[in-house]
Design a protein around this motif. Structure first.
Motif, PDB file in Angstrom:
ATOM      1  N   SER A   1       0.838  -1.194   0.000  1.00  0.00           N
ATOM      2  CA  SER A   1       0.000   0.000   0.000  1.00  0.00           C
ATOM      3  C   SER A   1       0.872   1.241   0.000  1.00  0.00           C
ATOM      4  O   SER A   1       0.472   2.280  -0.523  1.00  0.00           O
ATOM      5  N   GLY A   2       2.095   1.138   0.583  1.00  0.00           N
ATOM      6  CA  GLY A   2       3.019   2.264   0.527  1.00  0.00           C
ATOM      7  C   GLY A   2       3.347   2.614  -0.913  1.00  0.00           C
ATOM      8  O   GLY A   2       3.378   3.775  -1.299  1.00  0.00           O
ATOM      9  N   LEU A   3       3.563   1.600  -1.701  1.00  0.00           N
ATOM     10  CA  LEU A   3       3.867   1.796  -3.119  1.00  0.00           C
ATOM     11  C   LEU A   3       2.722   2.502  -3.808  1.00  0.00           C
ATOM     12  O   LEU A   3       2.909   3.482  -4.527  1.00  0.00           O
ATOM     13  N   ALA A   4       1.521   2.022  -3.580  1.00  0.00           N
ATOM     14  CA  ALA A   4       0.350   2.598  -4.241  1.00  0.00           C
ATOM     15  C   ALA A   4       0.160   4.045  -3.816  1.00  0.00           C
ATOM     16  O   ALA A   4      -0.117   4.919  -4.642  1.00  0.00           O
ATOM     17  N   ALA A   5       0.326   4.280  -2.500  1.00  0.00           N
ATOM     18  CA  ALA A   5       0.126   5.644  -2.006  1.00  0.00           C
ATOM     19  C   ALA A   5       1.152   6.589  -2.615  1.00  0.00           C
ATOM     20  O   ALA A   5       0.820   7.696  -3.049  1.00  0.00           O
ATOM     21  N   ASP A   6       2.427   6.146  -2.632  1.00  0.00           N
ATOM     22  CA  ASP A   6       3.478   6.985  -3.226  1.00  0.00           C
ATOM     23  C   ASP A   6       3.190   7.262  -4.686  1.00  0.00           C
ATOM     24  O   ASP A   6       3.309   8.391  -5.170  1.00  0.00           O
ATOM     25  N   ALA A   7       2.817   6.212  -5.400  1.00  0.00           N
ATOM     26  CA  ALA A   7       2.552   6.372  -6.825  1.00  0.00           C
ATOM     27  C   ALA A   7       1.409   7.342  -7.045  1.00  0.00           C
ATOM     28  O   ALA A   7       1.469   8.223  -7.920  1.00  0.00           O
ATOM     29  N   ALA A   8       0.358   7.184  -6.230  1.00  0.00           N
ATOM     30  CA  ALA A   8      -0.802   8.072  -6.373  1.00  0.00           C
ATOM     31  C   ALA A   8      -0.408   9.510  -6.101  1.00  0.00           C
ATOM     32  O   ALA A   8      -0.823  10.441  -6.811  1.00  0.00           O
ATOM     33  N   ALA A   9       0.421   9.701  -5.058  1.00  0.00           N
ATOM     34  CA  ALA A   9       0.847  11.063  -4.713  1.00  0.00           C
ATOM     35  C   ALA A   9       1.636  11.684  -5.857  1.00  0.00           C
ATOM     36  O   ALA A   9       1.434  12.847  -6.221  1.00  0.00           O
ATOM     37  N   LEU A  10       2.560  10.887  -6.433  1.00  0.00           N
ATOM     38  CA  LEU A  10       3.365  11.406  -7.538  1.00  0.00           C
ATOM     39  C   LEU A  10       2.507  11.727  -8.752  1.00  0.00           C
ATOM     40  O   LEU A  10       2.694  12.755  -9.407  1.00  0.00           O
ATOM     41  N   ALA A  11       1.548  10.844  -9.044  1.00  0.00           N
ATOM     42  CA  ALA A  11       0.669  11.093 -10.185  1.00  0.00           C
ATOM     43  C   ALA A  11      -0.149  12.354  -9.961  1.00  0.00           C
ATOM     44  O   ALA A  11      -0.295  13.183 -10.866  1.00  0.00           O
ATOM     45  N   ARG A  12      -0.635  12.491  -8.743  1.00  0.00           N
ATOM     46  CA  ARG A  12      -1.460  13.664  -8.438  1.00  0.00           C
ATOM     47  C   ARG A  12      -0.639  14.938  -8.613  1.00  0.00           C
ATOM     48  O   ARG A  12      -1.120  15.936  -9.152  1.00  0.00           O
ATOM     49  N   LYS A  13       0.643  14.899  -8.169  1.00  0.00           N
ATOM     50  CA  LYS A  13       1.513  16.058  -8.319  1.00  0.00           C
ATOM     51  C   LYS A  13       1.627  16.456  -9.787  1.00  0.00           C
ATOM     52  O   LYS A  13       1.460  17.626 -10.136  1.00  0.00           O
ATOM     53  N   ASP A  14       1.866  15.468 -10.642  1.00  0.00           N
ATOM     54  CA  ASP A  14       2.018  15.776 -12.068  1.00  0.00           C
ATOM     55  C   ASP A  14       0.744  16.339 -12.658  1.00  0.00           C
ATOM     56  O   ASP A  14       0.767  17.283 -13.458  1.00  0.00           O
ATOM     57  N   LEU A  15      -0.385  15.762 -12.271  1.00  0.00           N
ATOM     58  CA  LEU A  15      -1.647  16.227 -12.823  1.00  0.00           C
ATOM     59  C   LEU A  15      -1.955  17.648 -12.358  1.00  0.00           C
ATOM     60  O   LEU A  15      -2.428  18.489 -13.134  1.00  0.00           O
ATOM     61  N   LEU A  16      -1.660  17.918 -11.090  1.00  0.00           N
ATOM     62  CA  LEU A  16      -1.904  19.268 -10.584  1.00  0.00           C
ATOM     63  C   LEU A  16      -1.006  20.283 -11.296  1.00  0.00           C
ATOM     64  O   LEU A  16      -1.446  21.384 -11.651  1.00  0.00           O
ATOM     65  N   LEU A  17       0.271  19.891 -11.490  1.00  0.00           N
ATOM     66  CA  LEU A  17       1.188  20.779 -12.203  1.00  0.00           C
ATOM     67  C   LEU A  17       0.650  21.109 -13.595  1.00  0.00           C
ATOM     68  O   LEU A  17       0.690  22.246 -14.041  1.00  0.00           O
ATOM     69  N   GLU A  18       0.132  20.072 -14.245  1.00  0.00           N
ATOM     70  CA  GLU A  18      -0.387  20.271 -15.589  1.00  0.00           C
ATOM     71  C   GLU A  18      -1.641  21.130 -15.554  1.00  0.00           C
ATOM     72  O   GLU A  18      -1.845  21.993 -16.408  1.00  0.00           O
ATOM     73  N   LEU A  19      -2.449  20.915 -14.556  1.00  0.00           N
ATOM     74  CA  LEU A  19      -3.677  21.704 -14.437  1.00  0.00           C
ATOM     75  C   LEU A  19      -3.355  23.179 -14.343  1.00  0.00           C
ATOM     76  O   LEU A  19      -4.061  24.031 -14.880  1.00  0.00           O
ATOM     77  N   ARG A  20      -2.269  23.466 -13.616  1.00  0.00           N
ATOM     78  CA  ARG A  20      -1.898  24.858 -13.466  1.00  0.00           C
ATOM     79  C   ARG A  20      -1.200  25.384 -14.714  1.00  0.00           C
ATOM     80  O   ARG A  20      -1.476  26.481 -15.165  1.00  0.00           O
ATOM     81  N   ALA A  21      -0.282  24.604 -15.267  1.00  0.00           N
ATOM     82  CA  ALA A  21       0.517  25.109 -16.388  1.00  0.00           C
ATOM     83  C   ALA A  21      -0.242  25.033 -17.707  1.00  0.00           C
ATOM     84  O   ALA A  21      -0.081  25.876 -18.576  1.00  0.00           O
ATOM     85  N   ARG A  22      -1.042  24.018 -17.875  1.00  0.00           N
ATOM     86  CA  ARG A  22      -1.836  23.834 -19.097  1.00  0.00           C
ATOM     87  C   ARG A  22      -0.981  23.906 -20.348  1.00  0.00           C
ATOM     88  O   ARG A  22      -1.294  24.606 -21.291  1.00  0.00           O
ATOM     89  N   GLU A  23       0.147  23.176 -20.334  1.00  0.00           N
ATOM     90  CA  GLU A  23       1.004  23.182 -21.520  1.00  0.00           C
ATOM     91  C   GLU A  23       0.826  21.926 -22.345  1.00  0.00           C
ATOM     92  O   GLU A  23       0.629  21.979 -23.552  1.00  0.00           O
ATOM     93  N   THR A  24       0.968  20.771 -21.668  1.00  0.00           N
ATOM     94  CA  THR A  24       1.087  19.506 -22.403  1.00  0.00           C
ATOM     95  C   THR A  24      -0.227  19.073 -23.013  1.00  0.00           C
ATOM     96  O   THR A  24      -0.299  18.758 -24.200  1.00  0.00           O
ATOM     97  N   LEU A  25      -1.282  19.050 -22.230  1.00  0.00           N
ATOM     98  CA  LEU A  25      -2.528  18.471 -22.719  1.00  0.00           C
ATOM     99  C   LEU A  25      -3.131  19.231 -23.899  1.00  0.00           C
ATOM    100  O   LEU A  25      -3.492  18.614 -24.904  1.00  0.00           O
ATOM    101  N   PRO A  26      -3.218  20.545 -23.850  1.00  0.00           N
ATOM    102  CA  PRO A  26      -3.761  21.251 -25.017  1.00  0.00           C
ATOM    103  C   PRO A  26      -2.935  20.969 -26.273  1.00  0.00           C
ATOM    104  O   PRO A  26      -3.503  20.804 -27.357  1.00  0.00           O
ATOM    105  N   ALA A  27      -1.596  20.898 -26.107  1.00  0.00           N
ATOM    106  CA  ALA A  27      -0.739  20.614 -27.259  1.00  0.00           C
ATOM    107  C   ALA A  27      -1.051  19.236 -27.832  1.00  0.00           C
ATOM    108  O   ALA A  27      -1.146  19.065 -29.047  1.00  0.00           O
TER     109      ALA A  27
END
Lengths: 50, 213, 244
Positions: free
Chosen positions: B2-28
């Protein structure tokens, strides 16, 4: 020589040529290493004397 | 585990939040995939079958994925975060899972636009094709993330990533096209599932060797 | 301690065996093995094409094994061994593509055929392993490069069967096969000739591998020596090493 024989020869010759090419490349490398080693020996000798 | 899953989820969430703010990759990615489809229309002669168009859908998907993957480790590289991440007490594989999930999210988001666009411009896609796309996405993100981590450490990283990724993507394309236009989609889907399973295990086991010094 | 001097009897045996086996194989292929009824004499390309292909696989496999050893033990020497093996595999892979192309030309009049599974597989592998070298050139020497190369080499051998399945899938579902060439129903003499040629090619690859590996290691040591001499005043043991 028939067509079949020509292509057969070509296939065998290609492999032969590749091996010879490899030989050339390795020989060049060995020469370079010999030169480097001679240079370094000279460098070491000068350092030892100086 | 579960530590693995939690860490992975946290890292994924970080990337998604960064993208939400920057809005660079997905629109492209969205713009790229739709543009690519339009280019394909002009690239195909008029009398070509739906099957050819189906093949080109997969070209579009693979190259859109490459766009997303190239950006996957950009932030890390630019701020030396990857080294910091590697030093954290989490299992390295969590970094891989987290990153792959983030890229997957982008890719699926792009496909939510791309697949209807494809249906609009060319032909309809059936359920087998959609399942194929999803299975292929898993494979693309699993392998692509690992390969992106390899490439990011070197020079010429944007050039290196497609070279490393595309040969590995060939089986995915074969499976995907088979699922979309082939005669026996079930076989293609089974093959995609096999690819995903084998390479997911391989990536999971080997990721830590790729990122540690 | 150089690997060359450590097993010098081994070192001489492999190239000798390679020469003997290849000469024997060539003789057998050209003069003893029967001619194929359908394809005629051009079928004999088989005796060079397939051994070269199998040797390429052996090179990739050996490279993957050494890569695994590197990741498992962390010992640096496996990096050069893996790299050299992959290099050998790639060279033989290119030869497979060339000989296969020649065979396709004489069989069907075209230099390339997508229905030749081995050829398509080797094309994919060639692309994959070319990227391996790009990867190595792109990363600076060090543990990062060693490990990434090793992981990539492992991916390569996994890709071999998966690509083969993919090619078969593509053939069945999307690209129906246009030409086929029936594999020769091998008579005993054909099989013997094939085995001799295969053994010869493997021995050749082994000999080239050892030569290249030795060359790379010497290169490394010369570089090390250069750094040592540039860095500090010469010491007695360096002089002795250089003179020997």
């Amino acid at each position: 020589m028939s067509t079949g024989e020509k292509y057969l020869a070509a296939a065998y010759l290609v492999v032969f040529a590749a091996v010879l090419l490899y030989l050339v490349i390795i020989s060049l490398k060995v020469s370079r290493l010999e030169r480097d080693l001679a240079e370094l020996t000279e460098l070491a000798r000068r350092r030892g004397d100086g | 585990m579960s530590g693995l899953a939690a860490d992975a989820a946290a890292l994924a969430r970080k990337d998604l939040l960064l993208e939400l703010r920057a809005r660079e990759t997905l629109p492209a990615m969205l713009l790229f995939v739709v543009t690519a489809l339009v280019v394909f229309h002009f690239a195909l002669p008029a009398d070509v079958s739906d099957r050819a168009a189906g093949g080109l859908l997969w070209v579009a998907i693979v190259f859109t994925a490459l766009l997303g993957l190239t950006r996957a480790f950009v932030a890390e590289r630019e701020q030396g975060l990857l080294d910091a991440l590697v030093l954290t007490p989490c299992d390295r594989a969590a970094i891989w899972i987290g990153k792959a999930l983030a890229v997957l999210a982008f890719l699926v988001a792009a496909e939510v636009v791309a697949l209807p666009a494809y249906a609009l411009f060319f032909t309809e896609l059936d359920a087998a094709a959609i399942v194929g796309v999803l299975l292929a996405d898993l494979g693309i993100c699993a392998v692509g993330t690992l390969v992106a981590a390899m490439a990011v450490a070197g020079r010429a990283r944007e050039l290196l990533l497609p070279l490393l990724f595309l040969p590995l993507a060939i089986p995915i394309v074969v499976g995907g096209v088979g699922a979309t236009v082939g005669d026996d989609p079930a076989r293609s889907l089974a093959f995609l599932a096999l690819y995903d399973a084998i390479f997911a295990i391989l990536c999971f086991a080997s990721f830590e060797y790729v990122v540690t010094e | 301690m150089s690997t060359w001097s450590r097993n010098s009897s081994w070192a001489a045996a492999v190239p000798c065996a390679a020469a003997a086996l290849l000469l024997l194989g060539l003789g057998l292929a050209l003069f003893w093995a029967p001619e194929d009824a359908d394809q005629g004499i051009s079928q004999k390309i088989f005796y060079v094409h397939v051994p070269v292909a199998l040797t390429a696989y052996a090179g990739f496999g050996w490279g993957a094994w050494k890569a695994l050893r590197l990741l498992w033990t962390g010992e640096e020497r496996y990096d050069l061994e893996s790299y050299t093996a992959v290099h050998m595999g790639t060279i033989f892979g290119v030869l497979t593509l060339v000989t296969g192309s020649i065979w396709a030309k004489v069989s069907w009049g075209v230099w390339w055929s997508w229905s030749e599974r081995q050829l398509v597989l080797f094309l994919i592998l060639f692309l994959f392993y070319s990227a391996y070298f790009m990867l190595r050139y792109s990363l600076d020497p060090g543990p990062r490069r060693q490990r990434s190369s090793a992981v990539y080499a492992l991916f390569g051998v996994v890709l071999i069967p998966i690509s083969f399945l993919a090619i078969r899938l593509a053939e069945d579902l999307i690209h129906p096969v246009v030409f086929t060439r029936e594999g020769p129903q091998m008579s005993d003499s054909m099989f013997t000739t094939f085995c001799v040629c295969l053994a010869g090619m493997l021995a050749l690859a082994g000999a080239l591998y050892r030569v290249e590996l030795a060359g790379k290691r010497i290169d490394e040591r010369v570089r090390e020596l250069r750094e040592l001499l540039a860095a500090e005043p010469v010491r007695q043991h360096v002089l002795t090493e250089v003179r020997s």
